[in-house]
Write an enzyme that holds these catalytic residues in place. Sequence first.
Site, PDB file in Angstrom:
ATOM      1  N   ASP A   9       8.103  -3.296   5.631  1.00  0.00           N
ATOM      2  CA  ASP A   9       7.652  -4.687   5.856  1.00  0.00           C
ATOM      3  C   ASP A   9       7.597  -5.065   7.833  1.00  0.00           C
ATOM      4  OD1 ASP A   9       6.499  -5.196   4.350  1.00  0.00           O
ATOM      5  OD2 ASP A   9       8.010  -5.897   2.724  1.00  0.00           O
ATOM      6  N   GLU A  22      -0.956 -10.095  -5.522  1.00  0.00           N
ATOM      7  CA  GLU A  22       0.928  -9.294  -5.853  1.00  0.00           C
ATOM      8  C   GLU A  22       2.091  -9.913  -5.174  1.00  0.00           C
ATOM      9  OE1 GLU A  22       1.817  -5.584  -2.549  1.00  0.00           O
ATOM     10  OE2 GLU A  22       0.040  -5.180  -4.190  1.00  0.00           O
TER      11      GLU A  22
END
Length: 272
Positions: free
Chosen positions: A56, A45
């Site tokens: 994140d 990915e």
Amino acid sequence: MSGFFARRPPDRPGLAVFLNAGDPPLPVLADVMRMLDDCRVDCLELAVPFPNSVTDGPVIRRSAQRALADGVGLDEVLDFLAGVLPGLRHLRVALLADWSHTVRAPTVPGFVRRVADAGVHGLLVHGLPPRLRADCLDAVRAAGLPLVATCYAASSPEVRAAAAECATAYLYLVAHYGRSGGGLTADHRELAAALAALRTRTTAPIAVGFGVRSRADIDLLHGLGADAAVVGSAGVARIEHALAEGADVVEEFHTFIQTVSPYSPSRQEAHR
């Protein structure tokens, strides 16, 4: 089953790893991808780097900043992939692109066509506004580009059903709310129930991510019903460490893959 995980032995979970394109630098990343291919990792990915991701944690944010500082953007990533992908035998690449930073500038059909022309195997659009989901689906279908759809284990049944309907590459089930970089803290019963419910609505493989750091985590998820697991921050941290220490990035990441992969022959065995 989708080509992303179909080559995995049926009794073993698939493995996807996350990296930002440009961290490590693209010439080194090409060698990392060939190593992943040799080790029969199923999916990379690969994110077109973008700043200030709300999902994140600090490890992946620092990785994106390093790549952005080196001038890596969509053009560089697509040119890079067009050169590397034809040489891969096993590894499939799902491109992750952020809607606000990467996709919004061009038209959606034009962006999707560029991604498909680069030979990418699937697309995940991060932060896609729900009102534009239909336009994106139309574009990926017209381009023949498989789509990675996402939802949370704790999402409503309606949201999970919509994701299951959209997924043609694989369905990325996010184990828990929060930011990446922590441990696998999801409630196992909730996760198993979400996987079972999704299984009734899609034939696409289901990969679980967020907090996956070890082979034990991957085996646990497989036991709960996942087809595959996505390893992100733990691997990105190994890249960061290798770069900081001036170590061989490919060898460092290879060692990491050997510790987490459910099926990872040596590079020499892979060529036999």
